[in-house]
Design a protein around this motif. Sequence first.
Motif, short mmCIF file in Angstrom:
data_model
loop_
_atom_site.label_atom_id
_atom_site.label_comp_id
_atom_site.label_asym_id
_atom_site.label_seq_id
_atom_site.Cartn_x
_atom_site.Cartn_y
_atom_site.Cartn_z
N VAL A 97 0.85 -1.19 0.00
CA VAL A 97 0.00 0.00 0.00
C VAL A 97 0.89 1.24 0.00
O VAL A 97 1.67 1.46 0.92
N GLN A 98 0.77 2.04 -1.06
CA GLN A 98 1.56 3.26 -1.20
C GLN A 98 0.61 4.45 -1.19
O GLN A 98 -0.42 4.43 -1.87
N LEU A 99 0.95 5.48 -0.44
CA LEU A 99 0.09 6.65 -0.31
C LEU A 99 0.82 7.87 -0.86
O LEU A 99 1.92 8.19 -0.42
N LEU A 100 0.19 8.53 -1.83
CA LEU A 100 0.79 9.63 -2.56
C LEU A 100 -0.08 10.87 -2.48
O LEU A 100 -1.29 10.79 -2.23
N THR A 101 0.51 12.01 -2.72
CA THR A 101 -0.20 13.28 -2.66
C THR A 101 -0.72 13.68 -4.04
O THR A 101 0.04 13.75 -5.00
N HIS A 102 -2.02 13.92 -4.13
CA HIS A 102 -2.62 14.34 -5.40
C HIS A 102 -3.99 14.94 -5.12
O HIS A 102 -4.71 14.51 -4.21
N SER A 103 -4.39 15.94 -5.92
CA SER A 103 -5.72 16.54 -5.86
C SER A 103 -6.58 15.95 -6.96
O SER A 103 -6.13 15.78 -8.10
N ILE A 104 -7.84 15.66 -6.64
CA ILE A 104 -8.74 15.11 -7.65
C ILE A 104 -9.00 16.08 -8.80
O ILE A 104 -9.44 15.68 -9.87
N LEU A 105 -8.70 17.36 -8.58
CA LEU A 105 -8.96 18.37 -9.61
C LEU A 105 -7.79 18.54 -10.57
O LEU A 105 -7.91 19.24 -11.58
N ASP A 106 -6.65 17.90 -10.26
CA ASP A 106 -5.46 18.03 -11.10
C ASP A 106 -5.33 16.87 -12.08
O ASP A 106 -5.84 15.77 -11.83
N THR A 107 -4.62 17.12 -13.17
CA THR A 107 -4.30 16.04 -14.12
C THR A 107 -3.38 15.04 -13.43
O THR A 107 -2.46 15.42 -12.71
N TRP A 108 -3.63 13.78 -13.66
CA TRP A 108 -2.83 12.74 -13.01
C TRP A 108 -1.48 12.58 -13.68
O TRP A 108 -1.34 12.80 -14.88
N PRO A 109 -0.45 12.21 -12.92
CA PRO A 109 0.88 12.01 -13.50
C PRO A 109 0.84 11.00 -14.65
O PRO A 109 0.09 10.02 -14.61
N VAL A 110 1.63 11.24 -15.65
CA VAL A 110 1.64 10.40 -16.84
C VAL A 110 1.87 8.94 -16.50
O VAL A 110 1.24 8.04 -17.06
N GLU A 111 2.75 8.69 -15.52
CA GLU A 111 3.08 7.30 -15.19
C GLU A 111 1.92 6.55 -14.55
O GLU A 111 1.94 5.31 -14.47
N LEU A 112 0.89 7.27 -14.09
CA LEU A 112 -0.27 6.61 -13.50
C LEU A 112 -1.41 6.45 -14.50
O LEU A 112 -2.31 5.62 -14.30
N GLN A 113 -1.39 7.22 -15.55
CA GLN A 113 -2.48 7.17 -16.51
C GLN A 113 -2.46 5.84 -17.28
O GLN A 113 -1.43 5.33 -17.66
N GLY A 114 -3.66 5.29 -17.50
CA GLY A 114 -3.81 4.07 -18.28
C GLY A 114 -3.16 2.86 -17.66
O GLY A 114 -2.81 1.91 -18.38
N SER A 115 -3.02 2.84 -16.32
CA SER A 115 -2.21 1.77 -15.71
C SER A 115 -2.94 0.94 -14.66
O SER A 115 -2.35 0.00 -14.12
N PHE A 116 -4.21 1.23 -14.37
CA PHE A 116 -4.88 0.55 -13.26
C PHE A 116 -6.01 -0.36 -13.73
O PHE A 116 -6.79 0.00 -14.61
N ASP A 117 -6.08 -1.52 -13.09
CA ASP A 117 -7.19 -2.45 -13.34
C ASP A 117 -8.48 -1.92 -12.73
O ASP A 117 -9.57 -2.16 -13.26
N VAL A 118 -8.36 -1.24 -11.59
CA VAL A 118 -9.51 -0.64 -10.91
C VAL A 118 -9.12 0.73 -10.38
O VAL A 118 -8.05 0.89 -9.78
#
Length: 282
Positions: A97-118
């Motif tokens: 379990v990894q916890l990262l800082t991000h706002s739901i209103l911001d564009t997601w980092p490129v390395e996270l885009q298109g990478s999740f099963d759920v």
Amino acid sequence: MTSTMIKVQDTYRGPRHAGEYDRLRTQHALVKTSMNGKLLYCPVDLNQPNIRILDSATAEGTWLIDLAQSVPSSATLIGTDIAPQHFAAELGRPSNVQLLTHSILDTWPVELQGSFDVVHQRFVLTVASNETGPDAVRKLFACVKPGGWIELHEGNMLSIQEGPEHAAFTTFRDIMVNAWAAIGNQPSPGSYLVTWLKEAGAVDIQEDIQTIRVGAASEDKEQGERAVQVLLHLLDGMKMMLGDKPGHPTKKEFDELKRDLETELRTVGNVYYYHLAWARKG
């Protein structure tokens, strides 16, 4: 990837105190029980090796830490929030379990885009408006890989029972709705989930509306009490934010409302609804 403390502006206008996180933990138990012990409704195989799951607006990481018990140790579980100071301590959570800082209103980092099963998110889109809500869903949907799933849970505080026997809850609801409207927030994002998912390009969209029976309205006494506690904690948070401010009730009036609300919920009860919507990326 490890936990990060990237500086993100905390635009959340709700409370940041121990009582609020007590509320979120109680709310987690309330929702899980309402879902018959499930954490997801989307038809994903949680046993597949190397599954990747994102929990947006994770708060302390409670949902993700619970889910870790139901997936292989090879799973990658990432939670994000704009308040990293409240993340569960690294020593107190599973190693995957990894916890990262991000706002739901911001564009997601490129390395996270298109990478999740759920991709999972719940009870946060009240901070969005009719304009920013669809954009937030679209940005989150970008993180789903082809064939993967997105699941969103949101409330509808306009759905409560009204009438003379529900006077305190109606007052409580009106204070919340008026406070949210004053800052452009959405009091019933649940009713927009299907539309926003369609606009994001999701397919195979399904929706379920959950009934929350509060206090005396619930045959399950423990579940009814959880719902009471969630609402009372929410009222306490509103008092801290709004009490004695122009245009809002005084702290004394909040205290009186809490007393009336607690009595009303334990003798009469109430019912409200929230929406779950899940969909696939084609």
